[in-house]
Design an enzyme around this catalytic site. Sequence first.
Site, mmCIF file in Angstrom:
data_model
loop_
_atom_site.group_PDB
_atom_site.id
_atom_site.type_symbol
_atom_site.label_atom_id
_atom_site.label_comp_id
_atom_site.label_asym_id
_atom_site.label_seq_id
_atom_site.Cartn_x
_atom_site.Cartn_y
_atom_site.Cartn_z
ATOM 1 N N ASP A 5 0.955 -1.225 -0.258
ATOM 2 C CA ASP A 5 0.056 -0.097 0.053
ATOM 3 C C ASP A 5 0.895 1.399 -0.077
ATOM 4 O O ASP A 5 2.220 1.249 0.085
ATOM 5 C CB ASP A 5 -1.009 0.082 1.185
ATOM 6 C CG ASP A 5 -0.114 0.014 2.605
ATOM 7 O OD1 ASP A 5 1.014 0.113 2.507
ATOM 8 O OD2 ASP A 5 -1.099 -0.005 3.559
ATOM 9 N N ASP A 14 -7.952 -7.590 0.062
ATOM 10 C CA ASP A 14 -7.142 -7.692 1.101
ATOM 11 C C ASP A 14 -7.702 -7.342 2.329
ATOM 12 O O ASP A 14 -8.743 -6.410 2.520
ATOM 13 C CB ASP A 14 -5.832 -6.849 1.056
ATOM 14 C CG ASP A 14 -6.135 -5.360 1.340
ATOM 15 O OD1 ASP A 14 -6.918 -4.676 0.761
ATOM 16 O OD2 ASP A 14 -5.890 -4.943 2.668
ATOM 17 N N CYS A 33 -12.389 -29.823 6.577
ATOM 18 C CA CYS A 33 -11.168 -29.017 6.105
ATOM 19 C C CYS A 33 -9.940 -29.744 6.041
ATOM 20 O O CYS A 33 -9.795 -30.533 7.035
ATOM 21 C CB CYS A 33 -11.023 -27.712 7.067
ATOM 22 S SG CYS A 33 -9.951 -26.607 7.180
ATOM 23 N N CYS A 93 -6.808 -28.273 6.213
ATOM 24 C CA CYS A 93 -5.803 -27.419 6.609
ATOM 25 C C CYS A 93 -5.047 -28.286 7.603
ATOM 26 O O CYS A 93 -5.482 -29.116 8.146
ATOM 27 C CB CYS A 93 -6.161 -25.990 7.225
ATOM 28 S SG CYS A 93 -6.711 -26.054 8.779
ATOM 29 N N CYS A 112 -6.828 -28.362 11.149
ATOM 30 C CA CYS A 112 -7.877 -29.407 11.217
ATOM 31 C C CYS A 112 -7.604 -30.691 11.219
ATOM 32 O O CYS A 112 -8.232 -31.755 11.653
ATOM 33 C CB CYS A 112 -8.891 -28.853 10.295
ATOM 34 S SG CYS A 112 -9.878 -27.320 10.686
ATOM 35 N N HIS A 143 -5.740 -22.039 9.847
ATOM 36 C CA HIS A 143 -7.061 -22.312 9.452
ATOM 37 C C HIS A 143 -7.643 -21.221 8.659
ATOM 38 O O HIS A 143 -8.222 -21.888 7.710
ATOM 39 C CB HIS A 143 -7.688 -23.017 10.615
ATOM 40 C CG HIS A 143 -9.166 -23.030 10.455
ATOM 41 N ND1 HIS A 143 -9.787 -24.099 9.710
ATOM 42 C CD2 HIS A 143 -10.310 -22.222 10.279
ATOM 43 C CE1 HIS A 143 -11.066 -24.190 9.197
ATOM 44 N NE2 HIS A 143 -11.538 -22.764 9.713
HETATM 45 ZN ZN LIG Z 1 -9.099 -26.096 9.095
#
Ligand SMILES: [Zn+2]
Lengths: 392, 399
Positions: free
Chosen positions: A95, A270, A308, A310, A313, A338
């Site tokens: 920015d 963003d 999920c 990730c 998880c 996550h």
């Molecule tokens: Zn997750």
Amino acid sequence: MEKALQFDVIASCTTSKARTSLMKLPHYTVETPVFMPVGTKGSVKSVLPEQLEDMNCQIILGNTYHLGLRPGVELLKKAKGLHNFMGWKRALLTDSGGFQMVSLLHMAEINEQGVNFESPYDGTKSLLTPEKSIQIQNAIGADIIMQLDDVVPTTSKDNERMEEATHRTTRWLDRCLSAHERPTEQNIFPIVQGGLIENLRKLSANLHLERKVNGYAIGGLVGGEDKEDFWKMVILSTNLLPCDKPKYVMGVGFAVDLVICCALGADMFDCVFPTRTARFGCALISSGQISLRHNKFRMDFRPIEKNCRCSTCKTYTRAYIHQIVCTEAVSCSLLSIHNLHYQMQLMKGIRESIKVNKFPEFVQEFMTNIYPDKSYPQWCLDALQSVNIELK
Amino acid sequence: MEQARFSVVTDRPNGIPHTNRPRLGSLKHSNSQVDTPAFMFYTKCGSVPYISRELFEKIVPDDQALFNFPLPTCLSFLQPLKEFKRGLNSFVGLEKYLSCCSITDYAVDTPQGYNKKDCVAIKTKSGNQLINHEKYMDIIEVFKPTMYVTLSISDINLNSSLSSIEKSVNISNRLFKSCLERHHQSEVLKQSGVIAPIQGGYNVQERIRSATFLSEYHDDVLGFLFDGFFTDGTIVEEIPSDLIVPIINKTMEFIPYDKMKIIFGAWTPSLIIDLINSGMDMFDSCLPCITTERNSALIFDYNLKYKNESIIMDVSHRKTDKMNDNLNEYEICLTDKCHFEKFVPIKDSCTCLTCKKHTRSYIHHLLVSNELLGSILLTIHNLHYFNQFFKDIREVLMK
Ligand SMILES: [Zn+2]
Ligand SMILES: [Zn+2]
């Protein structure tokens, strides 16, 4: 001269204004619509660059204001840019520093020259001019850099000030463009301003259209304005801006806002939200968000979100995260990973649905998950209706 | 599943076991094996500070690791664990690894006292909890660790009086017996190994008394812990070698050769070598963790040799930085201004994730900006470095 940005629309929704594209930048080809996690001081808080890559994060944002103060321009030059300094190989956006100053510092004062501010570290007075902002951003070396704009709070009722700011933003754009020293490696995005005043927004967009640039930002929103005003300003801007260039709505990060802005034709977003809310113990899930500080998770041995994929998880339960949330540093990493994974998957879902021309179905399913009782907010209904999506 | 087993694998010269010698050993439990000398990974509230399971696997890619869970930092898990039923290391996401429960957090300064008769004060963040052996064994049955230290009074340090040392030995011995009785009655704990804590402070006679008593039960015991040397885990590096090594050497003579010998705390690398030479098998990772807490990185250059049946370590002394003179010879402090524009890794030869990719300058920036990633990167390096140190120790013993 090769362009520092090549934008190819791969597929467009035949109902709404949503589209998916490839944005080729010097460091990476980014798939849009894209959400850009914020790495304020040269790191996305508590997440390693490798972990960002693993979750298919393609572009992140750095804050010029913070980086210019620390580690400072001289060091970033010696480090051969922020990519190198922080070990991030993919795309970066910075920015201009102006917004951060105005929002973080009470002392900031704006005049035609630039933004006067006091360093929070040593109290010395400095002036951030459009030239200076670009000079710092040239040293940081991000793929996309932002013009310095004259920021007025969105909710300001001072129309005269808003008009001045709109014109000044264009004057500053020209100063930024002429100060730019690395046009083959970095792209300056102008910022469409004008607050919530339709004519000013149009004027700002039209003025910026006359400049030779590779993409546009829509700024001055997400400042506490009415959501009805918000979406109208977004679509007004996306309608005026050319289809063959990326459109970046600054500061958007809530899942619903992302989906709607995509429907309205925006490509880039963003927000600090996913990582900031993680530090306060919140996890984003398909039905909204949960605060893992809540006692009801004490015996909840499920992952944050079923299915999920990730790394959090795969390993951890809500019950364990509840035990360490906000007290152990590692809980920040677990929740940030996550939440960012959630954002990345959401954007991927949007892109994939556009490719098979099923974006309206995607929106329906997404909204049903969040509002199972169909209590959709009016602004969502209105915004979607404006691009021909009717929620059931 | 059977209990974990420990065996010494070094050849005994002339067939005679030698007490005060470095040795190679191995700790086995079902499919897991940890080769010793080794260390347990120190955890706080179930995790290595700053490190998720995902990152841990990047630091230690082979599945072989043993975690130590200090009770004060995970006592609050008891209620959910009762319902969860699958044990502590599963609950904290480390199910495939070996686990050990201990009574003290050896990385922090723990206030002394508050124990009452045969109840031990577990000093948690939310206050002291008095625990007798019954309650303790209830907890262990719920936690289901691979091994655990029996309940004891261990809040003894250099300043402790003889009478408090005697008291700690007396109570700890009694508690050991009670815990052991309960252990034998327990169906659940058939898979867990018992670690006997030797108390006695810096008094050799009391150490011998404790060791002699506990050794009578050697058939029931997986290992012995040399406990009760300090209460402030942050100043362990200041305890001089000649204060502790002779006591350990002498005590070793009174406990069986073939059991695992354990000590916890942030001992200096040089003292770790001394202790291995005394026959110690197992340590913990308090040192790398405390090093990270002071924003420092382990970088000592060492050369290990095996000579006259002991390990000799040469540490090449670094030119001490003027700004660094309060630091020891093993580490550098990354918040020092001198690293501001050092675009080199923490340690050139290091192959850790941090050193392969990041510079001192970047880590310095993160630390002075209070970015969590700075501590994460430091921990990755420090644990890797410490792990490598132990690999090198085992290597030199294998020759
Ligand atoms: Zn997750
Ligand atoms: Zn390293």
